[in-house]
Design a protein around this motif. Sequence first.
Motif, short mmCIF file in Angstrom:
data_model
loop_
_atom_site.label_atom_id
_atom_site.label_comp_id
_atom_site.label_asym_id
_atom_site.label_seq_id
_atom_site.Cartn_x
_atom_site.Cartn_y
_atom_site.Cartn_z
N THR A 405 0.82 -1.21 0.00
CA THR A 405 0.00 0.00 0.00
C THR A 405 0.85 1.26 0.00
O THR A 405 1.97 1.28 0.54
N GLY A 409 -2.46 5.03 2.06
CA GLY A 409 -3.41 3.95 2.34
C GLY A 409 -4.21 3.49 1.15
O GLY A 409 -5.32 2.97 1.30
N TYR A 499 -8.38 -0.24 3.43
CA TYR A 499 -7.55 0.35 2.38
C TYR A 499 -8.43 0.91 1.27
O TYR A 499 -9.41 0.29 0.86
#
Length: 683
Positions: A405, A409, A499
């Motif tokens: 990631t 995020g 996420y």
Amino acid sequence: MGEKQRSALVSWLGLRPQPLVVLLGADPELGEVAEEYAPAVVWDNRTDTNFLGLPLFHSMLLRARAATTDIAAVIEPDTILLPDFSAALAKARAVSGQDWLMSARRREVHNFPFRVEELFQEDGSELDSESDGDRRAQEDIRRRFQWVDPEKFDVEVEHLWALELMDGSEGEEDRYKMGAQGMREFVHERGSLHRCHEVAVWAWDTGETPLHSGIMPPFLYTRGAYDEWLLHEAVSDGQRQVIDASHAISAVRVLGSVANLQPYLGQTRVHSQNGEYRDTRTPVQKAGGHFGAHSQGRAEHKLWKAGPKGVGWEVALNRHLAQSYGTFGSGAAHREAPWRLGPCKGGGGELCFFQREEGIHSWAVPFEVEECEHDMVQPERLFTPRAHAPVGLPMALAELLPLVTSPGGTVTLVVVANNYREMLLSFVCRLQALGIRNVIVGAVDSEIYRYASEQGLPVFKDLFDGSISPDDCHFGTQCFRDVTKLKSRTVIKVLKLGYNVLMSDVDVIWFRDPTPIMLGYGPNTLTGQSDQHNDSGPANDERRFNSGFYLARAEATTIEALTAIADHAATTQLSEQPSFHHVLCQAEGSRKVGDDACEFYNGLRVVFLNRTSFPNGATSYIWEKQDTREFCEKRGCIILHNNWVKGRPYKFWREKYKGFWRYNAHHRTCQYDWMNSTNLGMY
């Protein structure tokens, strides 16, 4: 870069003739090191790595093969080279009747009682005083780094020469004479030659003769199997003389403390005539620390970090690749080079070649002979039943996400079947060229899962159950419709793990990172591409939200909307895309807002991105322009979708013909500009 690696680097720079050192890797710290030692050192991040940043050996080797120098070498980063390395190369160039490939194992010592710059004192004599040492050091640096203007800079050496070695086992003080010969004696007396199948130095004369025929698989650097594989393939191929120079080259790795390693330039301060100092030490050196930890047999460095579950799966992957490519795994392997280079009989410091006697597992050499047979891993024993297990990553989706990631995020998710595997690699290479490395791959069949794992991609297999054909998944087929319905369910999984998801098909061409713009619309928004083919038509027309490119935030409103879309798609025989319009904008369009938005009942705003910056495959006939790239760049394209085209072959052809393809299938690497070198055959 740790002190051991920096000491190794300085030892390379002290070789004569001085080489150009190219630091390969993605870590920007390497660029800082290159600037410090420029122009003798340059940084090149144009080589392939896996998703953890571990270099792929075949890409490293290929980059070295593209060198325009007479000799190229690949050296493990913590390997100190003594001046006999240059002598070995000179000997190979002088007497070899054909192109050659040389290897050398390293000698490991627990302590190294010398500073690296001592290697390059020309007369080999001991230093009589501290002032003498300082004077010689300053002369040496000016001689070796001639681009430093002596009228602008002075060098203040902060450390004295280390002349003594304390032998803790006997409590006696041993003294080795200064100079390269003394260091060689110390290394060969106190050091142990490393295992036969792990090579610290590969070197060869450049030219069009390949190192071996065929294709080298994407071995993970420092994870084993590739050294013995390359040795076998090069000997079997017979195009080059293969030479083991382990007894001629003093390649040193220090196992113990770095207390005695005082890297020369890394421990100096350079000041101008006005008296202002510029401290060239790295923050790590200033703090007295260093990077680096040692695993069994190989070094692991900060910029080449291992996986969270150790290296077991990486070693198994390399073994699988060694078995699957070339002839190494098909029968008896060549485990030793036909030639060795070492000291001539009778001493005198000269080097001689020795050829292995036919049918006898020994060498006619005047130095210690050790057999590699017991130490080498036999091909039939290399691949244990565990290594034959299905290849893959020991990490599920939830474990992979924090590894890939972005700092904000957000992950870029692609869901792909095996028949699009080369387009997947081209897509990943294109994003990596933009500095984007937050891609995660959802595999819809076992073939693409295995292939992506072999290529070093972060891939997960939560999606497939064996019902999807890997070869018949084209637009309009039932397989295609089934795959599209997997996308939103996968996005929901990732969103629930916290996420943001930028969902992108692999046929989307990225010109720059679209994430900041798409996130810029704020919370409680779902931004996506319009699939409207009519330039004058509204972006939010019926069934015009493109499910192949959108950004979903990890918010409750988004998760609720996508869940409704997935549930609706499960009730239809169509692909998933019509369900986006039906749920988000309503079938009759009652939730449309203007001509570029819709609003879901829970307040989620759906934004259709403008087609100037986010064109689809039918917008303004961009793909029909003579120079699609130039036209799109002038237009300000952020992405360009390669859709609205009939047939997978034409989709592939269009991307290649228009100059957007970034994967080199011939070499199994991303395409780089250095690949234009005439030195590149296969390998």
